[in-house]
Design a protein around this motif. Structure first.
Motif, short mmCIF file in Angstrom:
data_model
loop_
_atom_site.label_atom_id
_atom_site.label_comp_id
_atom_site.label_asym_id
_atom_site.label_seq_id
_atom_site.Cartn_x
_atom_site.Cartn_y
_atom_site.Cartn_z
N GLY A 1 2.52 8.49 -15.92
CA GLY A 1 1.54 9.99 -15.76
C GLY A 1 0.39 9.55 -15.30
O GLY A 1 -0.84 9.87 -15.47
N ARG A 2 0.22 8.54 -14.01
CA ARG A 2 -1.00 8.27 -13.20
C ARG A 2 -0.76 8.42 -12.10
O ARG A 2 0.38 8.32 -11.55
CB ARG A 2 -1.41 6.76 -13.70
CG ARG A 2 -0.42 5.86 -13.40
CD ARG A 2 -0.66 4.42 -13.52
NE ARG A 2 0.32 3.35 -13.34
CZ ARG A 2 0.28 2.23 -13.43
NH1 ARG A 2 -0.74 1.78 -14.15
NH2 ARG A 2 1.27 1.24 -13.19
N ASP A 3 -1.91 8.50 -11.21
CA ASP A 3 -2.00 8.80 -9.77
C ASP A 3 -1.99 7.10 -9.35
O ASP A 3 -2.73 6.56 -9.58
CB ASP A 3 -2.96 9.50 -9.08
CG ASP A 3 -2.75 10.86 -9.62
OD1 ASP A 3 -1.70 11.44 -9.53
OD2 ASP A 3 -3.77 11.62 -9.67
N VAL A 4 -1.04 6.86 -8.11
CA VAL A 4 -1.26 5.54 -7.71
C VAL A 4 -1.25 5.82 -5.98
O VAL A 4 -1.07 6.80 -5.36
CB VAL A 4 0.04 4.59 -7.92
CG1 VAL A 4 0.25 4.59 -9.55
CG2 VAL A 4 1.55 5.73 -7.78
N ALA A 5 -1.43 4.67 -5.26
CA ALA A 5 -1.02 4.57 -3.84
C ALA A 5 -0.05 4.07 -3.74
O ALA A 5 0.51 2.77 -4.14
CB ALA A 5 -2.38 3.99 -3.26
N VAL A 6 1.21 4.37 -2.62
CA VAL A 6 2.23 3.98 -2.33
C VAL A 6 2.22 3.77 -0.95
O VAL A 6 1.94 4.55 0.08
CB VAL A 6 3.50 5.07 -2.64
CG1 VAL A 6 4.61 4.34 -2.21
CG2 VAL A 6 3.58 5.32 -4.17
N LYS A 7 2.40 2.45 -0.58
CA LYS A 7 2.43 1.91 0.98
C LYS A 7 3.92 1.56 1.42
O LYS A 7 4.53 0.88 0.58
CB LYS A 7 1.67 0.67 0.90
CG LYS A 7 1.77 0.14 2.42
CD LYS A 7 0.78 -1.26 2.57
CE LYS A 7 0.73 -1.48 3.80
NZ LYS A 7 -0.39 -2.61 4.06
N VAL A 8 4.44 2.26 2.24
CA VAL A 8 5.93 2.59 2.68
C VAL A 8 5.85 1.71 3.99
O VAL A 8 5.20 1.94 5.02
CB VAL A 8 6.35 3.85 2.83
CG1 VAL A 8 7.68 3.82 3.51
CG2 VAL A 8 6.28 4.69 1.66
N LEU A 9 6.74 0.82 4.08
CA LEU A 9 7.13 0.06 5.41
C LEU A 9 7.94 0.86 6.20
O LEU A 9 9.12 1.48 6.03
CB LEU A 9 8.02 -1.13 5.04
CG LEU A 9 8.39 -2.05 6.30
CD1 LEU A 9 6.86 -2.76 6.64
CD2 LEU A 9 8.97 -3.27 5.68
N PRO A 10 7.33 1.28 7.50
CA PRO A 10 8.18 2.10 8.47
C PRO A 10 9.35 1.80 8.56
O PRO A 10 9.56 0.64 8.75
CB PRO A 10 7.17 2.29 9.75
CG PRO A 10 5.84 1.59 9.13
CD PRO A 10 5.96 0.95 8.28
N ALA A 11 10.41 2.68 8.94
CA ALA A 11 11.87 2.49 9.26
C ALA A 11 11.70 1.63 10.63
O ALA A 11 12.74 0.77 10.80
CB ALA A 11 12.86 3.49 9.31
N SER A 12 10.97 1.99 11.44
CA SER A 12 10.95 1.43 12.76
C SER A 12 10.86 -0.22 12.80
O SER A 12 11.29 -0.71 13.93
CB SER A 12 10.08 2.03 13.76
OG SER A 12 8.84 1.88 13.15
N VAL A 13 10.30 -0.90 11.81
CA VAL A 13 9.84 -2.05 11.90
C VAL A 13 10.58 -2.84 10.38
O VAL A 13 10.69 -3.87 10.26
CB VAL A 13 8.46 -2.36 11.68
CG1 VAL A 13 7.87 -2.07 13.05
CG2 VAL A 13 7.71 -1.89 10.56
N SER A 14 11.15 -2.00 9.38
CA SER A 14 11.71 -2.65 8.41
C SER A 14 13.02 -3.40 8.58
O SER A 14 13.36 -4.02 7.50
CB SER A 14 11.87 -1.48 7.49
OG SER A 14 12.79 -0.32 7.75
N GLU A 15 13.51 -3.28 9.55
CA GLU A 15 14.90 -4.03 9.89
C GLU A 15 14.65 -5.53 10.47
O GLU A 15 15.25 -6.34 10.57
CB GLU A 15 15.61 -3.25 10.99
CG GLU A 15 15.79 -1.93 10.69
CD GLU A 15 17.40 -1.62 10.42
OE1 GLU A 15 18.15 -2.47 11.07
OE2 GLU A 15 17.59 -0.66 9.75
#
Length: 603
Positions: free
Chosen positions: A35-49
């Motif tokens: 029940g808390r707010d967080v920051a989520v950093k996502v690796l873009p699909a264009s470079v995740s490979e």
């Protein structure tokens, strides 16, 4: 494709986008489990490979998770959902330093405060064997609690023999820094991290902790002036400037820059790493020393300190045990922010120092704040009078009555640092007390035992007529110190004090000898002073640093065993801050304790 509102990554529900860069998109999200707010950093699909990109992403997680510090962004979790790799971090409410700089330079007080916090964060990382390698305004967040260092994606682990870890030692290609969102604008101005890269990084040599200090020097320059230390219309011209040129003197860009701060930054920006600051810890110490040559003199908010005086009269001198006629007409000096407030905060320096120690605190206080210089310890005194501890207390009472009569505050709070804390506690302990009604007293780094009287014990042994003997005493100081941090702190005190006092050291020796005396006898002086203060003052807070922590914990243990602090002792009266002795002078730390104590005395 960007994530939409209500999308899920494991237990994290996306709320809104926060930003994006070359190495990831960042979202505000809700942790549905906690029940808390967080920051989520996502690796873009264009470079995740790309294996090397995923390795960097995972490296950021490993590095950040190992660093626990109030000025480093906390990593909570790492995961992969549906082929999407993500990090979950502390959500820092605020703005990046880059965004803040878009509105212009910061005040000197803010530059010193935030710069010291960033240096502390780097020191923590370096002690853990981690070099950041990508320090820049965009990787520093500003929140209510201060600066937060972020983005360890380019960080590298180091060991005693240097870098470790396969391709981690290979510098990123200059044309493809993964944190650059766009390589070049249409006008040809370089955008990215090159402006903060050290000469050795640009040459492809291995970066070490001093490379981070170069970057911090660039950031400090930009914070103070609103301009980058190095810039260029092209990549080639920028690299050439970093390798060959010196930045434009800060005093030319921002005329009110204190010369001493300019020297601190220039030491960060030495081309040769051997000529720079050698540790982030040393740099943090330098940034925390109040700048005594005009720091922020152009600032008017909340109140630019002005030097004021109370002249001792014959009537005043008759109140002293030492009725020295030369004291008649003596100007008792203090600095005053002259803020219109019904709260008065009175600050007193440690042994051998003066009111300049609190200049930044006075300047940034939202309350009426004054910092006092004890008789004989001013910056511009030719003949230095000598007073005993009790007479110093009598003079302080005279000044307090004058200040209260002028300001007519609803609440008056005393704040003393080191020997200044002892002086205030001893004054309140004596029968006349403070001579005015007090709402609170904050004692920063008071002495607890003879072991905590580091510099004071030394000063008490000096002989102004025997320079060789004084030098011998100074050389023996290291025998009583068991940590580099303590030695650096004491050395800073010594150099500033001796340069100011010159050969006129007897006032310092006498004051120090009397300050140490109670701790050379059987008993528990601090406990006795605290009990007396609590009988007269609604709130008394003892704040200790790392240097006093062991002795303070022993005092608390004695209280638990035999109630040495008395029945009026409360848990919020006793605080150990995880900082060095000089760290207790941080304006934000002092402000926090002042506000806490004042709030605790509200009706």
């Amino acid at each position: 494709m960007p994530l939409t509102r209500h999308a899920r990554l494991g237990p994290y529900e996306i709320v809104a986008p926060l930003g994006a860069g070359g190495m990831g998109e960042v979202y505000r999200a809700r942790d549905t489990r906690l029940g808390r707010d967080v920051a989520v950093k996502v690796l873009p699909a264009s470079v995740s490979e790309k294996p090397e990109v995923r390795a960097r992403f995972e490296r950021e997680a490993r590095v950040a998770s190992a660093l626990n510090h109030p000025h480093i962004c906390v990593l909570h979790d790492i995961g992969c959902d549906g082929g999407i790799h993500y990090l979950v971090m502390e959500l820092v409410e605020g703005e990046s330093l880059a965004e803040r700089l878009g509105r212009g330079p910061l005040s000197t007080a803010d530059v010193l405060r935030l710069g010291a916090q960033i240096a502390d964060a780097l020191d923590r990382a370096h002690r853990a064997g981690v070099i950041h390698r990508d320090l820049k305004p965009g990787n520093v967040m500003l929140s209510k609690s201060g600066a937060k260092l972020m983005d360890f994606g380019l960080a590298r682990a180091i060991g005693p023999a240097g870098p470790v870890g396969g391709n981690l030692a290979t510098p990123p290609a200059l044309t493809q820094s993964p944190t650059i969102a766009q390589p070049l604008t249409a006008e040809g101005t370089l955008v990215g991290t090159f402006q903060y890269m050290s000469p050795e990084q640009l040459e492809g040599r291995e970066a070490d902790a001093r490379s981070d200090l170069w970057a911090l020097g660039c950031v400090l320059y930009e914070m103070a002036t609103g301009r980058r230390a190095y810039d260029g219309a092209s990549q080639a011209s920028l690299i050439s400037a970093i390798m060959k040129d010196e930045p434009r003197p800060m005093i030319e860009v921002a005329p009110m820059t204190p010369p001493s701060f300019d020297r601190v930054v220039r030491a960060c920006l030495a081309k040769d790493p051997e000529q720079r600051w050698q540790s982030a810890h040393d740099l943090a110490l330098a940034l925390r020393w109040p700048v005594g040559d005009g720091a922020g003199a152009h600032e008017t908010s909340p109140g630019a300190p002005v030097e004021r005086q109370v002249v001792l009269t014959a009537a005043h001198v008759r109140q002293l045990s030492d009725r020295n006629p030369r004291l008649v007409g003596y100007p008792l000096t203090y600095i005053d922010n002259q803020v219109d407030s019904d709260r008065l905060v009175v600050l007193l320096h440690g042994v051998g120092a003066d009111d300049g120690r609190f200049e930044n605190v006075v300047r940034t206080s939202r309350h009426r704040a004054v910092a006092i210089t004890l008789v004989g310890f001013g910056r511009r005194e030719g003949i230095r009078p000598m007073l005993g501890i009790d007479d110093h207390s009598r003079v302080l009472r005279i000044l307090l009555r004058e200040l209260v009569a002028e300001c007519r505050p609803k609440k008056t709070l005393l704040v003393g640092h080191s020997a200044g804390a002892d002086q205030f506690l001893r004054m309140v302990h004596d029968e006349p007390g403070a001579g005015v009604d007090l709402a609170g007293l904050v004692a920063l780094g008071p002495n607890v035992s003879i072991e905590t009287c580091f510099a004071t014990r030394l000063y008490a042994k000096i002989d102004a007529g025997n320079p060789a003997g004084t030098l011998t005493i100074l050389k023996t100081l290291a025998k009583d110190i068991d940590s580099l941090e303590t030695w650096l702190v004491v050395q800073s005190y010594l150099s500033q004090t001796f340069i100011k006092l010159g050969s006129n050291l007897e006032p310092l020796r006498r004051y120090s000898a009397e300050m140490v005396e109670p701790f050379e006898k059987p008993g528990d002086p601090l406990a006795e002073w605290y009990r007396a203060a609590r009988r007269r003052i609604p709130c008394v807070r003892l704040v200790f640093s790392n240097e006093e922590a062991a002795a303070a914990e022993a005092l608390l243990a004695r209280h638990l065993e035999s109630n040495v602090l008395g029945d009026d002792f409360t848990e919020d009266s006793f605080v150990i801050e995880p900082v060095h002795h000089l760290g207790l002078l941080d304006p934000a730390l002092i402000s926090r304790h002042v506000e806490d104590v004042l709030a605790s005395t509200e009706d």
